[in-house]
Design an enzyme around this catalytic site. Structure first.
Site, mmCIF file in Angstrom:
data_model
loop_
_atom_site.group_PDB
_atom_site.id
_atom_site.type_symbol
_atom_site.label_atom_id
_atom_site.label_comp_id
_atom_site.label_asym_id
_atom_site.label_seq_id
_atom_site.Cartn_x
_atom_site.Cartn_y
_atom_site.Cartn_z
ATOM 1 N N ASP A 13 0.903 -1.375 0.020
ATOM 2 C CA ASP A 13 0.113 -0.050 0.164
ATOM 3 C C ASP A 13 0.698 1.388 -0.287
ATOM 4 O O ASP A 13 0.348 2.204 0.493
ATOM 5 C CB ASP A 13 -0.920 0.058 1.273
ATOM 6 C CG ASP A 13 -1.849 -1.089 1.401
ATOM 7 O OD1 ASP A 13 -2.213 -1.634 0.137
ATOM 8 O OD2 ASP A 13 -2.412 -1.429 2.239
ATOM 9 N N GLU A 14 2.076 1.214 -0.538
ATOM 10 C CA GLU A 14 2.984 2.458 -0.453
ATOM 11 C C GLU A 14 2.448 3.464 -1.677
ATOM 12 O O GLU A 14 2.972 4.552 -1.560
ATOM 13 C CB GLU A 14 4.272 1.971 -1.149
ATOM 14 C CG GLU A 14 5.142 1.143 -0.076
ATOM 15 C CD GLU A 14 4.708 -0.357 -0.377
ATOM 16 O OE1 GLU A 14 3.859 -0.756 -1.235
ATOM 17 O OE2 GLU A 14 5.414 -1.250 0.326
ATOM 18 N N GLY A 15 1.570 3.058 -2.585
ATOM 19 C CA GLY A 15 1.100 4.040 -3.418
ATOM 20 C C GLY A 15 1.455 3.627 -4.881
ATOM 21 O O GLY A 15 1.633 4.336 -5.743
ATOM 22 N N LYS A 16 1.670 2.134 -4.944
ATOM 23 C CA LYS A 16 2.205 1.709 -6.395
ATOM 24 C C LYS A 16 1.323 2.219 -7.640
ATOM 25 O O LYS A 16 1.771 2.364 -8.480
ATOM 26 C CB LYS A 16 2.502 0.091 -6.356
ATOM 27 C CG LYS A 16 3.451 -0.322 -5.283
ATOM 28 C CD LYS A 16 3.585 -1.749 -5.133
ATOM 29 C CE LYS A 16 2.200 -2.235 -4.393
ATOM 30 N NZ LYS A 16 2.048 -1.929 -2.950
ATOM 31 N N ALA A 39 -4.046 -7.826 -3.656
ATOM 32 C CA ALA A 39 -3.812 -6.081 -3.964
ATOM 33 C C ALA A 39 -4.856 -5.494 -4.194
ATOM 34 O O ALA A 39 -5.870 -5.890 -4.768
ATOM 35 C CB ALA A 39 -2.887 -6.471 -5.245
ATOM 36 N N GLY A 40 -4.633 -4.088 -3.819
ATOM 37 C CA GLY A 40 -5.453 -2.918 -4.026
ATOM 38 C C GLY A 40 -4.885 -1.881 -4.632
ATOM 39 O O GLY A 40 -4.083 -1.244 -3.673
ATOM 40 N N HIS A 41 -4.663 -1.535 -5.701
ATOM 41 C CA HIS A 41 -3.957 -0.426 -6.245
ATOM 42 C C HIS A 41 -4.798 0.639 -6.851
ATOM 43 O O HIS A 41 -5.597 0.675 -7.703
ATOM 44 C CB HIS A 41 -2.958 -0.950 -7.447
ATOM 45 C CG HIS A 41 -2.098 -1.812 -6.918
ATOM 46 N ND1 HIS A 41 -0.890 -2.455 -7.915
ATOM 47 C CD2 HIS A 41 -1.757 -2.421 -5.855
ATOM 48 C CE1 HIS A 41 -0.218 -3.307 -7.385
ATOM 49 N NE2 HIS A 41 -0.828 -3.392 -5.896
ATOM 50 N N GLN A 222 2.026 -6.036 -3.266
ATOM 51 C CA GLN A 222 2.270 -6.251 -1.834
ATOM 52 C C GLN A 222 3.622 -5.264 -1.581
ATOM 53 O O GLN A 222 3.744 -4.441 -2.385
ATOM 54 C CB GLN A 222 2.321 -7.858 -1.446
ATOM 55 C CG GLN A 222 1.106 -8.417 -1.552
ATOM 56 C CD GLN A 222 0.713 -8.912 -2.542
ATOM 57 O OE1 GLN A 222 1.248 -9.626 -3.595
ATOM 58 N NE2 GLN A 222 -0.656 -8.576 -2.842
ATOM 59 N N THR A 237 2.771 -12.569 2.454
ATOM 60 C CA THR A 237 1.845 -13.548 1.465
ATOM 61 C C THR A 237 2.715 -14.575 0.824
ATOM 62 O O THR A 237 3.913 -14.783 1.117
ATOM 63 C CB THR A 237 1.578 -12.470 0.407
ATOM 64 O OG1 THR A 237 0.573 -12.973 -0.476
ATOM 65 C CG2 THR A 237 2.653 -11.764 -0.442
ATOM 66 N N THR A 299 -9.872 -4.748 1.580
ATOM 67 C CA THR A 299 -10.612 -5.097 2.711
ATOM 68 C C THR A 299 -11.108 -3.886 3.555
ATOM 69 O O THR A 299 -12.070 -4.475 4.514
ATOM 70 C CB THR A 299 -9.930 -5.880 3.491
ATOM 71 O OG1 THR A 299 -8.722 -5.161 4.102
ATOM 72 C CG2 THR A 299 -9.234 -7.115 3.126
#
Ligand code: GDP
Ligand code: IMO
Ligand code: MG
Length: 423
Positions: A13-16, A39-41, A222, A237, A299
């Site tokens: 979640d760094e902002g990829k 993942a959630g980008h 991730q 993961t 989530t």
């Protein structure tokens, strides 16, 4: 051209997503090489916020091809729903999205097994996103998985049923109650849609692109501290999130990788269980969560927050061979009076600057404290405009890590991205 790699250096979640979208105009191909819908980008542009789980973050630029590589695990239902959401805002992904035949499929029973395994672990649970990632990679390694290429063969349903039956036995053994029927039908319907898409030999596609001088960016999911080998095991993961994963996850040779772009938050977050040495339980931690809107993109869970950890960051830089750094969510620190950065761990009275084998609970971080800039940075667009305290913070991190910071991100929007003069 060699393949550049962008990956997260912390716990995800760094902002990829934001940065891949920002960089996409410089590339012909964006390729995901590992992970799946855990993942959630997030991308934001033209007042639209979009969260991608499986699809590479280059998809909102018409002239770029996007490959889901063989190292990725795909949930067909989630993939189709992502495609439909993008279509609803006018992006026809069918044209520019390619899927590797060798990517593995997440079955409905993989998700159930994920939940059953976590149930059994009780208070020691991993804190998985419950998307079926671990069970799917387990089947892959056990040589029992189902791949995208299989959906084109006549005996696909037969193979599918054999795996489902074996999963049912595992679920019974784990004493897990479930209802499968409707999800199996939804899953098979989604497979029918995927069959109509561009299913390719990913390794050939990418190597031809390299030979044809195409510019390629591999997009990590991730973060390095969640890597199956080098992360905070077992709270990780199930894939290699590090730069080495690009070779196996796309089918390219090590000498075909180019710049390694490492992205990190100006502080630290983690979602799920596991050690986090610089975690804050005080008002500063709460401020980071509120200012940074630190709630999971996949989530919705609140993210744990803490100060930047240079021991961990340097470790990630070493394992990945990072050649340039991008610092994200800098604006989240705008309202702080002081900021801390961990430069060492004190364990049983001894000072450590190298990442230990295990991140045990009795780590006491040693901090350097900085006077903060206390300025709204979200409107700045040039390095030269940045407040002196922020420039000092940047210089300190560059000196400690030996790697230049080439991008400073000051907001979620595509255009809230400041590039250095030597970018
Ligand atoms: P990813 O998984 O690495 O792509 O990151 P996520 O999308 O899960 O989480 C990053 C969150 O921070 C998203 O909500 C982004 O919109 C947001 N974001 C990205 N960069 C910045 C930034 O520089 N400042 C702020 N305030 N938010 C940012
Ligand atoms: P992006 O790509 C943050 C975490 C989960 C859990 C552990 C294992 O958006 O940065 P899994 O579902 O893989 O079995 O979960 O890893 N995790 C992430 N944390 N960002 C992610 O992805 C993550 N993907 C998995 O919270 O602790
Ligand atoms: Mg995310």
């Amino acid at each position: 051209m060699k393949v550049d790699v962008l990956l997260g250096l912390q716990w995800g979640d760094e902002g990829k997503g934001k940065i891949v979208d920002f960089l996409t105009p410089n590339y012909n191909v964006i390729a995901r090489f590992q992970g799946g819908p855990n993942a959630g980008h997030t991308l934001e542009f033209n007042n639209i916020k979009h969260v991608l789980h499986t699809i590479p973050s280059g998809i909102f630029h018409d002239n770029t091809e996007n490959l889901i590589g063989n190292g990725v695990v795909i949930d067909p239902i989630i993939l189709i729903s992502e495609i439909e959401k993008a279509k609803a805002i006018g992006t026809d992904i069918f044209k520019t999205l390619l899927i590797s035949k060798k990517a593995h499929l997440i079955l409905p029973t993989h998700r159930l097994l994920d939940a059953a395994n976590e149930n059994k672990l009780g208070k020691n649970k991993i804190g998985s996103t419950l998307k079926g990632i671990g069970p799917c990679y387990t089947d892959k390694v056990a040589r029992k998985g189902l791949r995208v290429g299989d959906i084109l063969s006549n005996d696909f349903i037969k193979k599918f049923n054999i795996i489902i039956e074996s999963h049912k036995q595992q679920l019974d053994f784990l004493e897990f109650e479930y209802d499968l029927e409707s999800s199996i039908q939804d899953w098979l319907n989604a497979i029918d849609k995927i069959r109509m898409m561009k299913i390719v030999d990913g390794e050939w596609f990418i190597n031809h692109a390299i030979t044809n001088n195409k510019k390629i960016l591999a997009e990590g999911a991730q973060g390095s501290l969640l890597d199956i080998d080098y992360g905070s095991y077992p709270f990780v993961t199930s894939s290699n999130t590090i730069s080495a994963g690009v070779c196996t996850g796309l089918g390219i040779a090590p000498n075909k990788t180019g710049n390694i772009l490492g992205i990190f938050k100006a502080y630290c977050t983690r979602v799920g269980s596991g050690p986090f040495p610089t975690e804050l339980f005080d008002a500063d931690g709460e401020n980071l969560r509120t200012e940074g809107n630190e709630f999971g993109s996949t989530t919705g869970r609140p993210r744990r927050c803490g100060w930047l950890d240079l021991v961990a960051l340097k470790y990630s830089i070493m394992i990945n061979g990072v050649s340039e750094l991008y610092m994200m969510k800098t604006d989240v620190l705008d309202s702080f009076q002081k900021i801390k950065v961990a430069t060492a761990y004190i364990i049983d009275g001894k000072r450590h600057t190298e990442m230990p084998y295990e991140l045990s609970q009795n780590i006491e971080p040693e901090y350097v404290e900085f006077k903060a800039w206390n300025t709204d940075t979200s409107k700045f667009s040039k390095f030269s405009e940045l407040p002196v305290e922020l420039l000092q913070y940047i210089k300190f991190i560059e000196e400690e890590t030996g790697v230049p910071i080439k991008i400073v991100s000051v907001g979620p929007n595509r255009n809230q991205t400041i590039i250095s003069d030597n970018f």
